[in-house]
Design an enzyme around this catalytic site. Sequence first.
Site, PDB file in Angstrom:
ATOM      1  N   HIS A 119       0.879  -1.220  -0.042  1.00 55.98           N
ATOM      2  CA  HIS A 119      -0.199   0.004  -0.195  1.00 55.98           C
ATOM      3  C   HIS A 119       0.737   1.377  -0.130  1.00 55.98           C
ATOM      4  O   HIS A 119       1.104   1.920   0.921  1.00 55.98           O
ATOM      5  CB  HIS A 119      -0.818  -0.077   1.147  1.00 55.98           C
ATOM      6  CG  HIS A 119      -2.088   0.965   1.070  1.00 55.98           C
ATOM      7  ND1 HIS A 119      -2.201   2.315   1.497  1.00 55.98           N
ATOM      8  CD2 HIS A 119      -3.184   0.748   0.395  1.00 55.98           C
ATOM      9  CE1 HIS A 119      -3.291   2.649   1.412  1.00 55.98           C
ATOM     10  NE2 HIS A 119      -4.031   1.781   0.850  1.00 55.98           N
TER      11      HIS A 119
ATOM     12  N   ILE B 297       1.464   5.030   1.333  1.00 53.05           N
ATOM     13  CA  ILE B 297       0.561   6.003   2.059  1.00 53.05           C
ATOM     14  C   ILE B 297      -0.047   4.890   3.193  1.00 53.05           C
ATOM     15  O   ILE B 297      -0.533   3.882   2.915  1.00 53.05           O
ATOM     16  CB  ILE B 297      -0.708   6.224   1.247  1.00 53.05           C
ATOM     17  CG1 ILE B 297      -0.183   7.312   0.205  1.00 53.05           C
ATOM     18  CG2 ILE B 297      -1.525   6.885   2.097  1.00 53.05           C
ATOM     19  CD1 ILE B 297      -0.832   8.007  -0.613  1.00 53.05           C
TER      20      ILE B 297
ATOM     21  N   GLU C 106      -8.516   2.189  12.965  1.00 53.24           N
ATOM     22  CA  GLU C 106      -8.114   1.112  14.003  1.00 53.24           C
ATOM     23  C   GLU C 106      -7.114   1.621  15.202  1.00 53.24           C
ATOM     24  O   GLU C 106      -7.196   1.264  16.101  1.00 53.24           O
ATOM     25  CB  GLU C 106      -7.501  -0.267  13.442  1.00 53.24           C
ATOM     26  CG  GLU C 106      -7.079  -0.994  14.473  1.00 53.24           C
ATOM     27  CD  GLU C 106      -8.012  -1.990  15.136  1.00 53.24           C
ATOM     28  OE1 GLU C 106      -7.712  -2.285  16.265  1.00 53.24           O
ATOM     29  OE2 GLU C 106      -9.000  -2.149  14.572  1.00 53.24           O
TER      30      GLU C 106
ATOM     31  N   GLY D 243      -6.062   4.543   5.558  1.00 56.92           N
ATOM     32  CA  GLY D 243      -7.256   5.085   6.360  1.00 56.92           C
ATOM     33  C   GLY D 243      -7.731   3.990   7.356  1.00 56.92           C
ATOM     34  O   GLY D 243      -7.917   4.497   8.647  1.00 56.92           O
ATOM     35  N   VAL D 244      -8.036   2.906   7.188  1.00 53.87           N
ATOM     36  CA  VAL D 244      -8.541   1.966   7.893  1.00 53.87           C
ATOM     37  C   VAL D 244      -7.709   1.499   9.081  1.00 53.87           C
ATOM     38  O   VAL D 244      -7.990   1.456  10.071  1.00 53.87           O
ATOM     39  CB  VAL D 244      -8.828   0.788   7.165  1.00 53.87           C
ATOM     40  CG1 VAL D 244      -7.613  -0.203   6.712  1.00 53.87           C
ATOM     41  CG2 VAL D 244      -9.691  -0.440   7.834  1.00 53.87           C
TER      42      VAL D 244
END
Length: 149
Positions: free
Chosen positions: A49, A55, A63, A58-59
């Site tokens: 990723h 980057i 978390e 976002g998940v």
Amino acid sequence: MTMDVIEIQKIIPHRYPFLLLDRVTDLVKSETLTGFKNVTIGDNIFQGHFPGHPIYPGVMILEGMAQAGGILAFKSMDDITEEEAANKVVYFMSIDKAKFRAPVKPGDRLEYRISVIKRKGNIWMLDGKAYVDDVLVSQAELKAMIVDK
């Protein structure tokens, strides 16, 4: 109140590579928590990723907020021993109003600022914000419940 990663691991069950909180720098019971994760190119997530343009997902930011919120909830429980905490777990029930405002990259220090919106029994509503260099990069409202394992 501050906590290092060893103390954090006594409260939440997450371990590397899914422990996403390195340190708690400030905690006011039933009110606020500030903590951070150092994002490094060594984080496994960057293998996919994205290669050549890393980057932080976002998940994973959400978390990390959830883990910080779990610490705040546990530390806000009155008169709970370390042994009792070991027999409980935080389940997240919902994440609402999530927004991502700027990318997080290797080398960033991702600071979480969590505050309690309200608490009803073992259910917590939390406001989560994530910053890099005092710039808001993400925010969400989290709802969690502390239950027996």
